[in-house]
Enzyme design. Structure first.
Site, short mmCIF file in Angstrom:
data_model
loop_
_atom_site.label_atom_id
_atom_site.label_comp_id
_atom_site.label_asym_id
_atom_site.label_seq_id
_atom_site.Cartn_x
_atom_site.Cartn_y
_atom_site.Cartn_z
CD GLU A 40 2.45 -26.40 4.65
OE1 GLU A 40 2.21 -25.48 5.19
OE2 GLU A 40 2.43 -27.45 4.90
CG ASN A 71 3.64 3.10 10.24
OD1 ASN A 71 2.94 2.31 11.04
ND2 ASN A 71 3.64 3.48 8.95
CB SER A 96 4.73 -38.35 1.38
OG SER A 96 4.80 -38.97 2.38
CG HIS A 141 -0.10 -0.25 2.40
ND1 HIS A 141 0.09 -1.40 2.87
CD2 HIS A 141 -0.02 0.64 3.44
CE1 HIS A 141 0.61 -1.26 3.93
NE2 HIS A 141 0.54 -0.16 4.57
CG LEU A 169 -0.32 -6.11 4.42
CD1 LEU A 169 -1.06 -5.40 5.49
CD2 LEU A 169 0.73 -5.20 4.03
#
Lengths: 616, 616
Positions: free
Chosen positions: A363, A181, A342, A73, A121
């Protein structure tokens, strides 16, 4: 030491950058000026203080330092920096957030200096890890990767996954800049200005932590210089900053997140900035011109070799396939979430340890890292259980906006895994990956199809999901059989077919067995192996819809968004025959694979019964 | 101090529990004995060392301590503990992992002593937070919540979200037990036996960390006693353990994860255990009998009051709705991911601060916490941007196996949010929530519908997803209009309708505007507000399919798994008329909402054009 002139120039550039931020956001009427102002000195020093090295004429040069705005942002700051570097005109900045402008609300690769899309984020650090791993271990180039982080986003667990992995891989070429901040969107963070909290936690994860005043140019420059001295440790520059810094009436005030100044307020703010030298432009240092480590020459892959009728798990064929195609795709990188024994990524790991990264049970960071690697030209093959791909859905979602060329391999699909129970069963993975823009979703049924589709996946640019099965399944295709993205195989076919049964993966064998049983009773069905779920083979489906009086889709997956809906969706515009869906509809349990296929009514028995019901 | 007799009894019980673990897994032929053996003393002391307080005859008693096996694969240990407590017979243990047995491969509430389904790692701590928050702040009861954690799963970021939030809320009634057995599934963890790493990192997050030898009964008992003395701090007991402890030939050996002993190996292992007293049973202490804090008496909600034709954002109506229904549903708890001023959960927070929890930007932990609260009888309403719900997909996925009564509220749906761009747009949320077993998916278009559906959601037991819109939309329904789960509203209808247009949320207004424009040209369309996407109003859709010659679905969402596929799926079995889908098909950008609706061809213009194309 920074000279006085240098500091003064940087100070003037910071004023210019604030001017850009304020005017750009006020004109747009939306955006995040206060979150941009807090990091202005930090990024001004990085860009123009001889820290960041970047050839702006060749943004994709392998020697460039990389910079990711994890706090996406703060895009006004990002664009303002490039304007101050002379790469954007003030006029171009006026298009910020307008339809069609590359200067989107949150950074996206529409703007060529953006390394990866951010805005959700807690993802930038993982992307930075991918770029830093590439620099240190693959390209072996000395570039550095910088990530600007917000303090609010440190609540995201993904950050701590990244912190641990970065330290584990000793990424001293990775530098985080944490803009503390104090204020989030709706109020103070849990930590506020307690910089010691960040210092303690981050350094306890094995990082070098450097504290500074985020508005003091000499302190910031000194922090970066200290960061450069780190050996085998990633570095976090933890900066105390003020949200809205430079404009007294919005500084450190709640209620100013994602809020722009009106024209009158903006004028007042510009007054406060003092003299603005609009003609000033900063200079970014150039990197050295080095060559990335050469990769093995491209060679055609070896022949596939599975004895016919031998049972081989498709997950194993995945591992074999990776090894087989590596000579042709030396940019291929395998990553796995601590389950390589696996998923059988371990077969590749053992053959090519330098192109394998163990990503542990994390992950989200694994997928973010894959985005970073993909954006540096690698072809990441990311594997874990199909169920656990869901852990990284937000990262997968964001990767589509980065145009990241990632291959996702989910093993242990469906109830057919058996005794481990529902927590380990991928039953929503097809639905999840189908939603990704321009994704490819593949579900091979045997070892040959798997190997061929692994190869097609590597060749195809864009996101691919390949679903593998735990159980061994018979090899039904010859090594010469061709498989293409968007294709299918009609395995049983006659002019007298009553019903079409469409299956893939484990259920294909149930369909083939149902065919045999029905045939004995004189009932013929068409059986299609729809191994490419997206894109889908519309022509073959339409042809089957023309010939037979009903269709049955059979899938080891929940019905919503899955295999059956893909077929229904493709045929809905031509609405010809009824399409019935056999799918996992009840809460699965532990049990034997066969018991569970029966219980969920996706086995041979259920298919036979459904076919009979339809032709009655 | 633990007496010698007590220690000796616990030691004998540990032998018995090991016996159960080994025989149970060998008989099943699958499961995780080694991961169970490492935590045997830890859990034996907890259960039978006068630590854990639980009334086994009343597992749901509000006074019971709670225990969550976050390392769900250690389920053999869990079942063995209950067998040692006399609540399971040895015969019942033989059904472990068999089809239909409540003793599933990973714990699930099919077994009444399981608090929540686990098996996807890194979720138990967040569930424990929900239970601990409930004890400390809602029920105000002194019970404690214990969570058994594996060391491998500490790589999951969700754990660190939980660690930070638990410290923030000063949960001294939450005790984690970290079983550091060094080995993950395919090899060593990043940390190995470096217990100091865990001590440093966990305590830096604000927890009290207590180290112990995880096989020394006196040390374990002392650790728990010390844990009880913690004030305002959650506690982590960090135990050094040996995977496979007690069986020499599998102790601390790689390659033994998720692997069972064969019969011969099992016999050898039992020999090593020494004397097994199969008749021995341990005793769990009972909790005090206290009453949870009384809740406000149930009162009917006030009347809805929106002036007709006033534009109100549905997200705002959500906040209003929560406040309105709270007197009727005093068990309602609101949680938000640091965006309460955007989702409008803040309206509720301001009215009922004691029933609101700020969960910061940590969606995974937020959903896990909701599972914990739901399992303690609360009705959590969990809100964030619809896009960021994807961050918690794995937790949402697992919540379906816990039968957790959670309401998910996703705001800022679709491209209509405008300038912020694709990272903030929920375009896959309908697909994601549709995949959840027995889920309800609602998408109201105006404020009245939203308030009514919030009420219906609270009344309904089970997972509900409610999608809200950023933009203000006109109030089109009267306060008396009824909305039910599974319903729809036919808003425009005549005997001469050519085409049915099905919409919901923001696109409903595009459809209504298209109706007006087409009507001027003498073309009549049927317009359906399909506010309940799952379950779907099949009767109304079928009726429309009977009357009109084609259908158009319009959605501010990607096509796959969304609104259009829900309609197609419902009608596929009756295959009558073509169904066309208007959905977000191109990579979205920043821009004005109207520009984006047009660009994605889901606006009035696109609907009018499609209708004309279809009736040509």
């Amino acid at each position: 030491m920074a000279t006085e002139t240098k500091v003064e120039t940087l100070r003037k550039l910071a004023v210019l950058i604030r001017y850009f931020i304020l005017t750009m956001t006020t004109r747009a009427g939306s955006g995040h000026p206060t979150s941009s102002l807090s990091a202005t000195e930090l990024m001004t020093c990085l860009f123009f203080g001889n820290i960041f090295r970047f050839d702006a004429d060749h943004p994709q040069s392998p020697n460039n330092d990389r910079l990711i705005f994890s706090k996406g942002h703060a895009s006004p700051l990002f664009y303002a920096l490039w304007a101050a570097a002379g790469e954007l005109t003030e006029d171009e900045l006026t298009d910020y957030r307008k339809f069609g402008s590359p200067l989107e609300g949150h950074p996206s690769p529409a703007f060529p200096y953006v390394e990866a899309a951010t805005g959700s984020l807690g993802q930038g650090l993982s992307i930075g890890i991918g770029m830093a791993l590439n620099g240190k271990y693959l390209d072996k180039l000395p570039y550095r990767t910088y990530v600007l982080l917000g303090d609010s986003e440190m609540a995201e667990g993904s950050q701590w996954e990244s912190l641990q992995i970065a330290a584990h891989y000793k990424l001293d070429n990775l530098i985080g800049v944490l803009d503390v901040n104090r204020l989030g969107q709706r109020g103070e963070t849990m930590v506020g200005w307690d910089l010691k909290f960040y210092e303690k936690t981050i350094s306890s994860f094995g990082w070098k932590a450097i504290l500074c005043d985020g508005h003091s140019i000499p302190e910031i420059l000194a922090a970066f210089e200290e960061a450069f001295r780190s050996k085998d440790q990633p570095v976090m520059v933890i900066a105390k900053t003020i949200k809205g810094k430079g404009v007294s009436f919005i500084e450190n005030k709640n209620g100013w997140h994602g809020k722009t100044l009106n024209r009158e307020e903006c004028d007042r703010a510009l007054q406060e900035l003092g003299t603005i030298d609009k003609s000033l432009r900063g200079e970014i240092s150039l990197p050295d011109d080095l060559k990335p480590k050469g990769q093995a020459s491209h060679q055609p892959p070896k022949q596939i070799n599975y004895p016919p009728d031998k049972a081989v798990a498709t997950r194993k064929a995945y591992g074999n396939g990776l090894v087989r195609i590596f000579p042709q795709f030396p940019n291929l990188v395998s990553m796995d979430g601590e389950v390589s024994n696996s998923t059988y990524a371990e077969i590749f790991k053992e053959a090519h340890p330098d192109s394998f990264f163990e990503m542990y049970i994390a992950e989200q960071n694994m997928v973010g890292t894959a985005v970073g690697l993909a954006r540096r030209g690698k072809i990441p093959f990311v594997s874990t259980f199909s169920a656990f791909m869901s852990r990284a859905f937000d990262q997968i979602r964001m990767s589509q906006y980065s145009n990241a060329n990632i291959k996702f391999i989910g093993s242990h699909a469906g109830v057919s895994i058996g005794e481990d129970g529902p927590s380990q069963m991928g039953l929503q993975d097809i639905a999840m990956f189908r939603t990704i823009l321009d994704s490819v979703v593949l579900y091979p049924s045997d070892a040959v199809a798997t190997e061929k589709l692994v190869e097609e996946s590597a060749r195809h640019f864009g996101p691919v999901y390949l679903r593998t099965t735990r159980k061994e399944t018979p090899v039904i295709y010859s090594p010469d059989e061709e498989f293409i993205i968007g294709g299918s195989k009609v395995l049983r076919k006659s002019d007298r077919d009553k019903v079409t049964v469409i299956a893939a993966g484990i259920t294909l064998f149930e369909a083939l067995n149902a065919y045999e049983e029905l045939k004995k009773e004189g009932i013929l069905i068409r059986v299609i192996d729809l191994y490419s779920i997206k894109p889908i083979d519309f022509a073959t489906l339409q042809e089957a819809a023309r010939i037979t009086k009903a269709m049955i889709t059979v899938e080891d997956h929940f019905p919503e968004g899955g295999f059956g809906e893909a077929v229904k969706s493709a045929l809905a515009v031509v609405a010809t025959i009824p399409i019935h869906s056999l799918a996992v509809g009840k809460r699965p349990k532990s049990g034997k694979p066969e018991e569970l296929l029966d219980y969920e009514e996706i086995s041979k028995k259920a298919i036979v019964q459904k076919v009979k019901e339809l032709i009655r």
